[in-house]
Design a protein around this motif. Structure first.
Motif, PDB file in Angstrom:
ATOM      1  N   PRO A 197       0.804  -0.806   0.003  1.00 21.19           N
ATOM      2  CA  PRO A 197      -0.191  -0.220   0.584  1.00 21.19           C
ATOM      3  C   PRO A 197       1.461   1.507   0.294  1.00 21.19           C
ATOM      4  N   GLU A 198       0.467   1.462  -0.037  1.00 22.34           N
ATOM      5  CA  GLU A 198       1.232   3.659  -0.550  1.00 22.34           C
ATOM      6  C   GLU A 198       1.530   4.463   0.715  1.00 22.34           C
ATOM      7  N   VAL A 199       0.359   3.726   1.792  1.00 21.41           N
ATOM      8  CA  VAL A 199       0.345   4.667   2.970  1.00 21.41           C
ATOM      9  C   VAL A 199       0.265   3.303   4.106  1.00 21.41           C
ATOM     10  N   VAL A 200       1.208   3.120   5.246  1.00 15.88           N
ATOM     11  CA  VAL A 200       0.895   2.100   6.371  1.00 15.88           C
ATOM     12  C   VAL A 200       0.516   2.882   7.298  1.00 15.88           C
ATOM     13  N   SER A 201      -0.827   3.264   7.738  1.00 23.68           N
ATOM     14  CA  SER A 201      -1.260   4.464   9.725  1.00 23.68           C
ATOM     15  C   SER A 201      -1.158   3.396  10.296  1.00 23.68           C
ATOM     16  N   PHE A 202      -0.947   4.278  11.965  1.00 25.07           N
ATOM     17  CA  PHE A 202      -0.754   3.405  13.017  1.00 25.07           C
ATOM     18  C   PHE A 202      -1.989   3.723  14.048  1.00 25.07           C
ATOM     19  N   HIS A 203      -2.381   3.224  14.673  1.00 21.40           N
ATOM     20  CA  HIS A 203      -2.916   3.961  15.732  1.00 21.40           C
ATOM     21  C   HIS A 203      -2.272   3.573  16.902  1.00 21.40           C
ATOM     22  N   PHE A 204      -2.147   4.504  18.426  1.00 17.86           N
ATOM     23  CA  PHE A 204      -1.109   4.159  19.662  1.00 17.86           C
ATOM     24  C   PHE A 204       0.360   3.309  19.197  1.00 17.86           C
ATOM     25  N   GLY A 205       0.918   4.302  18.676  1.00 18.75           N
ATOM     26  CA  GLY A 205       2.380   4.202  18.358  1.00 18.75           C
ATOM     27  C   GLY A 205       2.764   3.744  17.537  1.00 18.75           C
ATOM     28  N   LEU A 206       3.883   3.157  17.909  1.00 21.31           N
ATOM     29  CA  LEU A 206       4.426   2.029  16.569  1.00 21.31           C
ATOM     30  C   LEU A 206       4.826   1.249  16.795  1.00 21.31           C
ATOM     31  N   PRO A 207       4.751  -0.033  15.568  1.00 19.94           N
ATOM     32  CA  PRO A 207       5.453  -1.212  16.198  1.00 19.94           C
ATOM     33  C   PRO A 207       6.904  -1.152  16.319  1.00 19.94           C
TER      34      PRO A 207
END
Ligand SMILES: Cc1cc2nc3c(=O)[nH]c(=O)nc-3n(C[C@H](O)[C@H](O)[C@H](O)COP(=O)(O)O)c2cc1C
Length: 353
Positions: free
Chosen positions: A129-139
């Motif tokens: 995907p062109e964008v990967v977005s995260f919720h609750f910080g980062l992995p």
């Protein structure tokens, strides 16, 4: 429209500065395809999809030519079950179990909200995907590096300036500034103190001033004036969730739709009762009687399980008393029209300015 906003859109091939908010449990490819067709960025929410479901949904979006895609993940640390807390929670729910004739001993674990993991990273590597977005910080750094190697833009949610600075220091490409008005879970991750949470109009310009990152404004944006205001505050785009919740491409339940379209949607609050993390939803009986914020609810996401039979029983009887009715403070933009029409009405003024 600012140069930064234009550059943001050009890089993703968007014709409008609008991101459809990923909404776990409410949408899949149908919404992403519809908003993508209208020139906005379509998103998939990975938190409640198995890797195979996510792969199938992403492929469906990919089958449409020229649609960029954002795939979104939660990245909480799954906590071990705290038996004492679980028991206290079930004791608090006992009067409701009695009311609905539910035996709590028979409650099986429900669908878990999954954090970003190896299997999800493999899907990202495959679908790019062109964008990967995260919720609750980062992995973890290792998982994040796998995403970075796919050349995807990496975005994450900030609910405070501190979180935005933290994300910038950890190398994200853009930050989603999520104001207090927003529906669904707060992406907060450096604090669990809800008194730190700012409204969109306060948060966006502070994040713009404090970081060098492109800022996507989220929370309470439901019409063209809201999008234009976000851009004026320095955001490059607006991320919109609640305004899509009545669209036919979204899987919002009938009871939830009814509440969204009624006076009830004028009353929302942050609550941790349904999952263990603060999220904004329409005020209902459980929130009134236990909270809406309570020390009783088990840690995210395990609070879901004990409520499931109550939710099912109440919904069967036609009530949403125990259902999470996620909704932002501004439900006025939610209309029973195709998602492309919502994108067009959000975009009209921002395009003409
Ligand atoms: C029903 C619903 C589900 C949501 N689920 C997610 C999610 O899975 N991932 C995420 O990053 N944000 C999620 N959000 C938050 C949105 O990304 C965004 O912050 C919010 O919708 C913006 O505010 P608005 O609802 O006022 O437009 C959700 C929001 C709603 C309303």
């Amino acid at each position: 429209m600012s140069q930064a906003s234009r550059a943001f859109m050009d890089r993703l091939g968007l014709s409008v500065p609008i991101v459809q908010a990923p909404m776990a449990g409410f949408q899949a490819s149908a919404l992403a395809i519809a908003v993508g067709g209208a020139g906005a960025l379509g998103s998939l929410a990975g938190a409640l999809l198995t890797p195979q479901m996510l792969r199938d949904e992403a492929k469906a979006v990919r089958a449409q030519a020229g649609r960029p895609l954002n795939v979104n993940f939660f990245c909480h640390q799954p906590a071990a079950v705290d038996e004492a807390r679980e028991q206290a929670w079930r004791a608090a729910l006992q009067p409701y179990y009695d009311e609905f004739g539910v035996d709590p001993r028979g409650i099986a674990a429900g669908p878990a909200r999954l954090p970003f993991d190896d299997a999800a990273a493999a899907v990202v590597e495959e679908l790019r995907p062109e964008v990967v977005s995260f919720h609750f910080g980062l992995p973890s750094p290792g998982l994040l590096e796998r995403v970075r190697r796919t050349a995807a833009q990496i975005w994450s949610t900030a609910t405070t300036v501190d979180e935005a600075l933290w994300l910038e220091a950890h190398g994200v490409d853009a930050v989603i500034a999520q104001g207090l008005e927003a529906g669904g879970h707060r992406g907060m991750f450096l604090t669990d103190d809800i008194t730190t949470q700012l409204g969109t109009m306060a948060l966006v310009p502070q994040v713009v001033a404090s970081t060098r990152l492109p800022v996507i404004a989220a929370g309470g944006i439901a019409d063209a004036g809201g999008v234009a205001a976000a851009l004026r505050l320095g955001a490059v785009a607006a991320q919109v969730g609640t305004a899509f919740l009545l669209c036919p491409e979204v899987t919002t339940s009938a009871l939830h739709r009814e509440a969204l379209a009624s006076e009830a949607a004028r009353h929302t609050a942050l609550t941790n009762l349904f999952t263990g993390r603060p999220a904004r939803g329409i005020f209902n009986r459980l929130m009134r009687e236990l909270g809406p914020m309570s020390d009783l609810s088990p840690v995210f996401p395990s609070a879901v399980t004990a409520l499931m039979p109550l939710r099912a029983a109440a919904e069967k009887a036609g009530h949403a008393d125990f259902s999470p009715l996620w909704c932002g403070q501004n439900a006025r933009g939610a209309r029973r029209v195709p998602a492309a029409d919502i994108v067009r009405s959000l975009a009209t003024m921002s395009e003409s300015r």
